[in-house]
Write an enzyme that holds these catalytic residues in place. Structure first.
Site, mmCIF file in Angstrom:
data_model
loop_
_atom_site.group_PDB
_atom_site.id
_atom_site.type_symbol
_atom_site.label_atom_id
_atom_site.label_comp_id
_atom_site.label_asym_id
_atom_site.label_seq_id
_atom_site.Cartn_x
_atom_site.Cartn_y
_atom_site.Cartn_z
ATOM 1 N N HIS A 16 0.731 -1.236 -0.076
ATOM 2 C CA HIS A 16 0.087 0.060 -0.145
ATOM 3 C C HIS A 16 0.897 1.307 0.021
ATOM 4 C CE1 HIS A 16 -4.297 -1.475 0.744
ATOM 5 N NE2 HIS A 16 -3.686 -2.418 0.604
ATOM 6 N N ASP A 110 -4.560 6.752 2.126
ATOM 7 C CA ASP A 110 -4.812 5.495 1.820
ATOM 8 C C ASP A 110 -6.451 5.329 2.114
ATOM 9 O OD1 ASP A 110 -5.550 2.495 1.392
ATOM 10 O OD2 ASP A 110 -3.407 2.519 0.989
ATOM 11 N N THR A 270 3.819 -9.335 -1.654
ATOM 12 C CA THR A 270 4.683 -8.858 -0.396
ATOM 13 C C THR A 270 4.156 -9.709 0.839
ATOM 14 O OG1 THR A 270 3.188 -7.022 -0.001
ATOM 15 C CG2 THR A 270 5.378 -6.712 -1.081
ATOM 16 N N ASN A 346 -1.627 -4.332 -7.907
ATOM 17 C CA ASN A 346 -0.169 -3.838 -8.671
ATOM 18 C C ASN A 346 0.282 -4.608 -9.583
ATOM 19 O OD1 ASN A 346 0.059 -0.982 -6.983
ATOM 20 N ND2 ASN A 346 0.095 -2.350 -5.402
ATOM 21 N N GLU A 350 0.865 -3.940 -13.482
ATOM 22 C CA GLU A 350 2.363 -4.099 -13.817
ATOM 23 C C GLU A 350 2.394 -5.053 -15.052
ATOM 24 O OE1 GLU A 350 4.560 -4.654 -10.219
ATOM 25 O OE2 GLU A 350 3.819 -2.991 -9.433
ATOM 26 N N GLY A 365 -8.358 -10.885 -0.167
ATOM 27 C CA GLY A 365 -8.397 -9.551 -0.392
ATOM 28 C C GLY A 365 -9.150 -9.538 -1.963
#
Ligand code: UDP
Length: 445
Positions: A16, A110, A270, A346, A350, A365
């Site tokens: 984040h 955020d 991550t 992300n 990407e 999530g």
């Protein structure tokens, strides 16, 4: 002299803060006369290096809420951080104002740290919430009550959620853990649930996507937020970096030695991790496929790989296993032809920018929603049949992507998405124009 002082508040876990920091840099570059104080925990701020800082950005540490020095589990660390968040934020904002000798005029945060909205109200300044993760996941959260009402009373199974215009190609089983299944008290679910209840109080929403990428989503957000700004992908908004990417493990030079579109890149982001047996299945699948691979795998997890696997891969040159890669550059490298991913938002963006089809293994999530978007709606990836890696599903997914016509179609569809995304961040592109509009609210000019 500083004309406007803007505070930007991160959620200091997983990817984040990095994502929001990209947006902060883009804003700072667009408004050199403003100052941007970026607030996060010391630990999260330590991941930014001084090369990434512009003159008008300063890093302001806030408390992580941890009072005793023992090691914390990720989930416990989030709970502690949130418990003391408002107080820590107030202190951080005071310190930032003192350091700049200038009052904060606007707080960008955020959306996960939605309590920022309360602190902005206390200070009578604008709150600009930013959804760094998947906007489609946010749409599901904003419609949680309706979903629970309809999906709970009918057995939906694999039927399409046709009552939700933006999720009409998704199934109940693609909805995020906690919303429809699993533990509703799981901390990530609680954050998303509360975020979705708080956000409608704001008339502003910023998302990490581009206009027109997800069907019907723009009109939904425009109807619900007077000021809606899709300004993504954040990492492409940045002023060009002159320095080459940090590549401590020589990933890019290893890729240089391979032919175009022959290598698989593997990364589960991550925080997601595999249990030892699924890790073994993935390793066996990679080896059995014969496809060369670059695998980003934390050092502590590498020790759970089947015995002799790393040595064998090093000797044959078939696989390179490293604890960290410069992922955005890896995915843009011509040698990479497939991305084995957990489908964090992300990573999806990407992969689009690199034009690389995905092999999807979601965990929690927004990842299940993203997987359906990638594999079924956009048709630019393959989802694991059983939801998990097995040797056979990994081999089959590579066979599709590297050898079959279906894989060629995925690549060509991915290139169409890539062109759309690149056009959005060019001068006069939709994301660039939306960012300029956003800056009027954030900096007042
Ligand atoms: N990442 C990276 N190198 C790695 C692994 C991950 O740079 O070896 C970056 C990646 O580029 C992405 C982020 O970590 O920006 C992961 O974000 P994502 O939203 O995909 O997943 P999360 O980590 O939030 O689950």
């Amino acid at each position: 002299m500083t004309q406007s002082h803007v505070a930007i508040v991160a959620f200091p876990f997983s990817s984040h803060a990095g994502s929001l920091f990209s947006l902060a840099r883009a804003m700072a570059a667009l408004s050199p006369s403003s100052h941007f104080s970026f607030l996060s925990t010391k630990r999260s701020l330590s991941s930014f290096n001084s090369q990434q800082l512009l003159q008008n950005i300063s890093l302001v540490p806030i408390s992580d809420g941890i009072t005793t020095p023992q090691a914390r589990h990720h989930i416990e660390a989030i709970e502690l951080f949130l418990k003391s968040f408002k107080e820590s934020l107030r202190e951080g904002l005071k310190a930032a104002e003192l350091a700049q000798d200038c009052k904060v005029r606007c707080i960008v945060s955020d959306a996960f740290v939605w309590l920022t909205g309360d602190v902005a109200d206390e200070m009578a300044v604008n709150w600009v919430p930013v959804r760094t993760g998947s906007p489609l996941d946010l749409y599901a959260r904003l419609n949680a009550d309706l979903i629970k009402e309809i999906v709970a009373v009918r057995s939906y199974g694999d039927n399409l959620l046709s009552f939700l215009p933006c999720l009409s190609n998704h199934r109940a089983t693609d909805l995020p853990y906690g919303l429809n299944t699993g533990d509703p008290n799981f901390v990530y679910h609680l954050i998303c649930d509360q975020m979705a209840r708080k956000l409608p109080e704001s008339d502003i929403l910023v998302t990490n996507t581009i206009q027109g990428l997800e069907c019907n989503l723009d009109s939904y957000f425009k109807q619900n937020f007077t000021n809606y700004f899709p300004v993504g992908p954040f990492h492409l908004l940045n002023p060009s970096q002159k320095e080459p990417p940090t590549d401590s493990y020589g990933c890019l030079s290893w890729l240089d030695r391979h032919e175009p579109a022959t290598v698989a890149y593997v990364s589960l982001g991550t925080i997601a991790f595999l249990c030892p047996s699924e890790l073994t299945s993935l390793a066996n699948g990679l080896e059995a496929s014969g496809v060369p691979f670059l695998w980003s795998l934390k050092e502590e997890t590498q020790s759970h790989l089947p015995s002799g696997f790393i040595d064998r891969m090093n000797e044959t040159g078939k696989g390179k296993i490293v604890p960290w890669t410069p992922q955005t550059s890896v995915l843009k490298h011509s040698a990479v032809g497939a991305f084995v991913s957990h489908c964090g938002w992300n990573s999806v963006l990407e992969s689009i920018v690199g034009g690389v089809p995905l092999v999807c293994r979601p965990f929690f999530g927004d990842q299940t929603i993203n997987t359906r978007l990638v594999s079924y709606v956009w048709k630019v990836g393959v989802a694991m049949d059983a939801g998990v890696f097995t040797e056979e599903t990994v081999v089959r997914a590579f066979d599709v992507i590297f050898k079959r016509d279906e894989g060629k179609k995925m690549k060509s569809k991915m290139n169409e998405l890539k062109d759309m995304v690149i056009a959005a961040v060019e001068e006069n592109g939709s994301s660039k124009e939306n960012l300029k509009r956003l800056m009027k609210i954030v900096c007042g000019s």
